[in-house]
Design an enzyme around this catalytic site. Structure first.
Site, short mmCIF file in Angstrom:
data_model
loop_
_atom_site.label_atom_id
_atom_site.label_comp_id
_atom_site.label_asym_id
_atom_site.label_seq_id
_atom_site.Cartn_x
_atom_site.Cartn_y
_atom_site.Cartn_z
N GLY A 47 4.54 12.13 -6.90
CA GLY A 47 5.54 12.03 -7.71
C GLY A 47 6.44 10.87 -7.18
CD GLU A 48 9.45 7.39 -7.40
OE1 GLU A 48 8.31 5.75 -6.79
OE2 GLU A 48 10.39 7.00 -6.52
CB SER A 49 11.41 11.19 -4.39
OG SER A 49 11.41 10.11 -3.54
CB CYS A 79 2.99 12.07 -1.77
SG CYS A 79 2.70 10.75 -1.71
NE ARG A 108 11.06 6.91 -2.06
CZ ARG A 108 12.29 5.65 -3.64
NH1 ARG A 108 13.06 5.06 -2.73
NH2 ARG A 108 11.50 5.86 -4.46
CB ILE A 135 -1.11 7.10 -3.60
CG1 ILE A 135 -2.53 8.00 -3.59
CG2 ILE A 135 -0.85 6.59 -5.03
CD1 ILE A 135 -2.79 8.34 -4.98
NE ARG A 136 4.59 3.46 -5.62
CZ ARG A 136 5.89 3.62 -5.05
NH1 ARG A 136 6.41 3.26 -4.41
NH2 ARG A 136 6.40 4.56 -6.21
CG HIS A 175 -1.45 12.52 -3.79
ND1 HIS A 175 -0.75 13.19 -4.62
CD2 HIS A 175 -0.76 11.39 -3.58
CE1 HIS A 175 0.91 12.20 -4.93
NE2 HIS A 175 0.21 11.52 -4.15
CD GLU A 177 -1.52 16.72 -4.92
OE1 GLU A 177 -1.84 16.77 -3.85
OE2 GLU A 177 -1.09 15.34 -5.27
N1 GLN Z 1 7.16 6.51 -2.72
C1 GLN Z 1 6.64 7.51 -3.43
C2 GLN Z 1 8.41 8.04 -3.44
O1 GLN Z 1 9.23 7.50 -2.45
C3 GLN Z 1 5.83 9.13 -3.58
C4 GLN Z 1 4.63 8.68 -4.34
C5 GLN Z 1 3.95 9.24 -4.00
O2 GLN Z 1 3.66 11.41 -4.43
N2 GLN Z 1 2.15 9.61 -4.39
O3 GLN Z 1 8.93 9.15 -3.92
#
Ligand code: GLN
Length: 197
Positions: A47-49, A79, A108, A135-136, A175, A177
């Site tokens: 998600g987004e840390s 992730c 990140r 993904i990122r 990921h 999942e």
């Molecule tokens: N770039 C996101 C972060 O810094 C992580 C990306 C992801 O979980 N797919 O949280």
């Protein structure tokens, strides 16, 4: 039946549920402190840390989880979840924090913004190959001798770990999942089973 929590504050919870159910485990959403009762382990999803770190504080989950993890409670971060478990976070936002449970430094978005997402086969030595969906994704730039590297990936500049374990703490850059592969979750569940013996 193993009861595995999935931190459900933000991120891809549903997909982890499906994978855990495919493996015969019982997933449980974790949103508040009482949700931790009776769990055998926890997955911190992608998600987004920055958001996850903020919501862990407002939900009151930060401290109880920190105590559980210090006590050997099995936890698996994928992730953004890996970022949440790392000892050191590079390119983090100044107000984000991490549990410091995994002796790695992660950057990140460490695989570059221009190629922010990619898929590539990931070989789990002696165990099989999975499709890694990045993904990122965070890049593990440093890892301690106490960290077991289960899989690595060479993105054109040398091998970097993408799936690691340190005792009961697991982390993954990609990921697992998001594909039908259950191998990575299966390894974590096997470790849970061992911890229960
Ligand atoms: N770039 C996101 C972060 O810094 C992580 C990306 C992801 O979980 N797919 O949280």
């Amino acid at each position: 039946m193993r009861r595995v929590g999935v931190l459900a504050l933000q991120g891809d919870v549903r997909e982890h549920f499906a994978t855990l159910e495919n493996l015969g485990a019982t997933p449980e959403k974790v949103r508040r402190v009482t949700d931790l009762d009776g769990l055998d382990g926890l997955i911190i999803p992608g998600g987004e840390s920055t958001t996850i770190s903020h919501l862990l504080v407002t939900s009151g989950l930060r401290e109880p989880l920190q105590d559980l993890i210090s006590g050997g409670f099995p936890v698996f971060g994928t992730c953004a979840g890996l970022i949440m478990l790392a000892d050191e976070v590079l390119d983090g936002r100044s107000d984000q924090w991490s549990f410091g449970a995994l002796n790695v430094s992660v950057r990140r978005n460490g695989y570059g913004r221009q190629i922010a997402s990619f898929e590539t086969p990931i070989v789990l030595e002696g165990r099989g190959t999975v499709l890694g969906v990045f993904i990122r994704a965070p890049r593990i730039l440093r890892w301690g001798n106490d960290v077991e590297v289960i899989a690595s990936h060479d993105h054109g500049d040398g091998e970097h770990p993408v799936l690691v374990r340190q005792d009961s703490v697991w982390g993954c850059s990609f990921h697992p999942e998001l594909t039908s592969d259950v191998l990575v979750h299966g390894l974590f569940l096997d470790a849970l089973q061992e911890a229960l013996r």
